[in-house]
Write a protein that holds these residues in place. Structure first.
Motif, mmCIF file in Angstrom:
data_model
loop_
_atom_site.group_PDB
_atom_site.id
_atom_site.type_symbol
_atom_site.label_atom_id
_atom_site.label_comp_id
_atom_site.label_asym_id
_atom_site.label_seq_id
_atom_site.Cartn_x
_atom_site.Cartn_y
_atom_site.Cartn_z
ATOM 1 N N MET A 140 82.063 -36.761 3.093
ATOM 2 C CA MET A 140 82.004 -38.307 3.370
ATOM 3 C C MET A 140 81.360 -38.804 1.921
ATOM 4 S SD MET A 140 81.768 -39.526 7.293
ATOM 5 C CE MET A 140 82.628 -41.188 6.657
ATOM 6 N N PHE A 147 87.545 -33.949 18.969
ATOM 7 C CA PHE A 147 87.775 -35.282 19.291
ATOM 8 C C PHE A 147 89.016 -34.862 20.575
ATOM 9 C CE2 PHE A 147 87.597 -35.844 14.878
ATOM 10 C CZ PHE A 147 86.727 -37.114 14.571
ATOM 11 N N HIS A 165 82.473 -35.180 18.807
ATOM 12 C CA HIS A 165 82.021 -36.265 18.003
ATOM 13 C C HIS A 165 81.173 -37.324 18.698
ATOM 14 C CE1 HIS A 165 83.136 -40.476 16.686
ATOM 15 N NE2 HIS A 165 82.626 -39.965 15.813
ATOM 16 N N LEU A 217 84.106 -48.170 11.290
ATOM 17 C CA LEU A 217 84.983 -46.652 11.553
ATOM 18 C C LEU A 217 86.243 -46.927 11.760
ATOM 19 C CD1 LEU A 217 82.910 -44.717 14.221
ATOM 20 C CD2 LEU A 217 83.545 -43.886 12.088
ATOM 21 N N TYR A 232 82.248 -32.084 10.080
ATOM 22 C CA TYR A 232 83.449 -32.696 9.465
ATOM 23 C C TYR A 232 84.776 -31.873 9.420
ATOM 24 C CZ TYR A 232 85.092 -36.516 6.641
ATOM 25 O OH TYR A 232 85.629 -37.727 6.216
ATOM 26 N N SER A 245 71.133 -45.213 8.385
ATOM 27 C CA SER A 245 72.341 -45.198 8.521
ATOM 28 C C SER A 245 72.217 -46.187 9.959
ATOM 29 C CB SER A 245 73.015 -43.797 9.026
ATOM 30 O OG SER A 245 74.202 -44.180 9.880
ATOM 31 N N HIS A 296 77.112 -37.444 18.241
ATOM 32 C CA HIS A 296 76.444 -38.544 17.861
ATOM 33 C C HIS A 296 76.255 -39.312 19.554
ATOM 34 C CE1 HIS A 296 79.189 -38.311 14.283
ATOM 35 N NE2 HIS A 296 78.295 -38.689 13.926
HETATM 36 C C1 LIG Z 1 83.913 -35.131 14.135
HETATM 37 S S1 LIG Z 1 84.072 -35.313 12.258
HETATM 38 C C2 LIG Z 1 82.837 -36.687 12.025
HETATM 39 C C3 LIG Z 1 83.632 -38.087 12.160
HETATM 40 O O1 LIG Z 1 82.598 -38.634 12.389
HETATM 41 C C4 LIG Z 1 82.578 -39.916 11.656
HETATM 42 N N1 LIG Z 1 81.376 -40.491 11.396
HETATM 43 C C5 LIG Z 1 80.615 -40.555 10.463
HETATM 44 N N2 LIG Z 1 79.490 -41.428 10.619
HETATM 45 C C6 LIG Z 1 79.374 -41.682 12.063
HETATM 46 C C7 LIG Z 1 78.693 -42.430 12.926
HETATM 47 O O2 LIG Z 1 77.432 -42.896 12.474
HETATM 48 N N3 LIG Z 1 78.916 -42.492 14.418
HETATM 49 C C8 LIG Z 1 80.215 -42.021 14.575
HETATM 50 N N4 LIG Z 1 80.939 -41.512 13.875
HETATM 51 C C9 LIG Z 1 80.676 -41.225 12.547
HETATM 52 C C10 LIG Z 1 83.306 -39.580 10.509
HETATM 53 O O3 LIG Z 1 83.909 -40.588 9.631
HETATM 54 C C11 LIG Z 1 84.392 -38.503 11.020
HETATM 55 O O4 LIG Z 1 85.555 -39.254 11.490
#
Ligand SMILES: CSC[C@H]1O[C@@H](n2cnc3c(O)ncnc32)[C@H](O)[C@@H]1O
Ligand SMILES: [Zn+2]
Length: 442
Positions: free
Chosen positions: A78, A158, A195, A94, A134, A284, A222
């Motif tokens: 990213m 996911f 995720h 997002l 990722y 973040s 997360h």
């Molecule tokens: C499973 S690949 C990672 C996925 O997570 C997204 N992402 C990046 N930062 C965050 C965050 O703080 N909370 C939730 N998801 C996040 C990233 O863009 C990818 O899609």
């Protein structure tokens, strides 16, 4: 190694200060550290090390030597979205910006180039281990091997399809194949990366719990990132996400919970009872206005708390030194106590606690004889660090990451007087700029 019987070592580093982190962060003054076969083989007063024969000797008279930093959570590729969608709350960021951009741009080449940019930035600022979650983790593994950095790859899961796969079955199959392929790697471990509670349903969550237990593998997720995540979950299921994951068998000492920026006392008790790992991402959390993680309360409950930057699209850097500073400052505000989250604790979060969170504290996280030689040297002679009452204070509270001069990973020098030895800085910048042109449609 007894000082009386010097042996030949590969690298011998004399430093003004050595901060071993274990047993504590008290600096050892005028000491030396010796490396043989990728391991720390001696840590001793400088005068006792003079007789040791070494392939390379470094005399770092203005430097601190300390364990390499461990970035326990991020999305390396990213980095190519850095600055693309700023100043938005998590769900808008997002749903309306990052996920559409990922759908449009993320492929193997994107992950390779983005990962290389991120790793270069991390190496230059003192990180020697990072955890990644990722798409296309196989592409990340290729770059990680090239760079010689240590990493945990949490392959993504996911309920919905993405460029890397068609759904949970496909993600689990590919992720387990990668784990098998890397089972003999000395630098890379592979973990499960569901995720978040709001993107992975009960079926897939249960399969992750079962497969991770069978493989004795870690899980990174997360979790409780915002109050909205909890309110939505309670409205839909009647349960808080942590309680739901506990019921599904997902919580345990190998579960790495990222963010935890909305927690009540019951959540903290549950995490402590299951021995879960907490990964705090203060910058973040602040940038996306996600919430405040009660780090002091978690620490008091006996929870191991590590540190992560998250991706460069929500931070916007991968600098763990500045993350330590943010954690220390925010920790005081959240606890309402200026003595909360002191400098030595911030330093421990970014090193030994990171190693514990990733299950590699038998290998790295502190400078101890027998551990792998993941070591960094920081020059404290710049104006911005004067005068030096306490090197630990300078590391945490001053702007220091540009002063990282050397970095060894498993004894291999990957940063030499500030220059990357395994990656081509100019080429990385050129490719990042190419991606920006493409993404901004120029
Ligand atoms: C499973 S690949 C990672 C996925 O997570 C997204 N992402 C990046 N930062 C965050 C965050 O703080 N909370 C939730 N998801 C996040 C990233 O863009 C990818 O899609
Ligand atoms: Zn994240």
């Amino acid at each position: 190694m007894p000082a009386q019987s010097p042996q030949v070592v590969d690298t011998l580093i004399f430093a003004r200060w050595i901060i071993p982190v274990a047993p504590n962060c008290t600096p050892l003054i005028n000491h030396a550290l010796a490396i043989r076969n990728g391991e720390i083989c001696a840590l001793l007063p400088a005068q006792d090390a003079e007789s040791i024969e070494a392939g390379e000797v470094l005399r770092l008279s203005n430097h601190v030597l300390m364990p390499g930093l461990i970035n326990a959570h991020g999305h390396a590729a990213m980095s190519l979205f850095r600055g693309m969608a700023d100043d938005k709350p998590l769900h808008t960021w997002l749903n309306d910006h990052i996920w559409p951009a990922e759908g449009r741009w993320v492929d193997e080449a994107f992950v390779r180039d983005g990962c290389e940019l991120a790793i270069a930035e991390m190496l230059r600022s003192g990180t020697t281990t990072f955890s990644d979650m990722y798409f296309f983790p196989e592409a990340a593994a290729t770059v990680i091997r090239k760079a010689g950095i240590r990493a945990q790859l949490s392959f993504p899961i996911f309920d919905f399809p993405c460029a890397w796969g068609s759904g949970p079955d496909d993600y689990l199959r590919k992720g387990l194949a990668l784990r098998d392929e890397l089972k003999h790697s000395k630098l890379i471990t592979v973990a499960f990366g569901p995720h978040a509670p709001y993107t992975v349903g009960d079926d897939a969550m249960q399969r992750v719990a079962t497969l991770a237990a069978e493989a004795d593998a870690a899980i990174q997720i997360h979790l409780h990132e915002t109050q909205q995540e909890i309110d939505d979950a309670v409205a839909q299921t009647g349960k808080r996400p942590i309680a739901r994951l506990a019921e599904l068998g997902l919580l345990g000492p190998k579960t790495q919970c990222v963010h935890l920026a909305a927690l009540n006392d019951e959540d903290i008790n549950t995490l402590a009872n299951y021995g879960c790992q907490a990964i705090h991402c203060p910058e973040s959390n602040m940038k996306l206005a996600s919430g405040f993680s009660p780090v002091e309360k978690m620490r008091a409950a006996g929870i191991n708390v590590a540190l992560g930057t998250d991706g460069a699209a929500s931070n916007n850097d991968l600098d763990l030194f500045s993350e330590m500073r943010s954690a220390a400052l925010l920790g005081k505000v959240v606890a309402g106590d200026a003595s909360a989250l002191p400098d030595h604790f911030a330093l421990t979060m970014a090193t030994l606690n990171g190693a514990k969170a990733l299950g590699i504290d038998h290998l790295v996280g502190s400078l101890e004889v027998g551990k792998q030689a993941d070591v960094i040297a920081i020059d404290l002679s710049a104006l911005e660090q004067q005068p030096i009452y306490s090197p630990v204070s300078q590391l945490v509270y001053t702007n220091i990451s540009h002063q990282v001069r050397y970095s060894w990973i498993m004894g291999r020098k990957v940063l030499d007087n500030g220059e990357l030895t395994t990656l081509d800085r100019r080429d990385i910048i050129t490719r990042a700029e190419l991606w920006r042109t493409r993404i901004s449609g120029e």
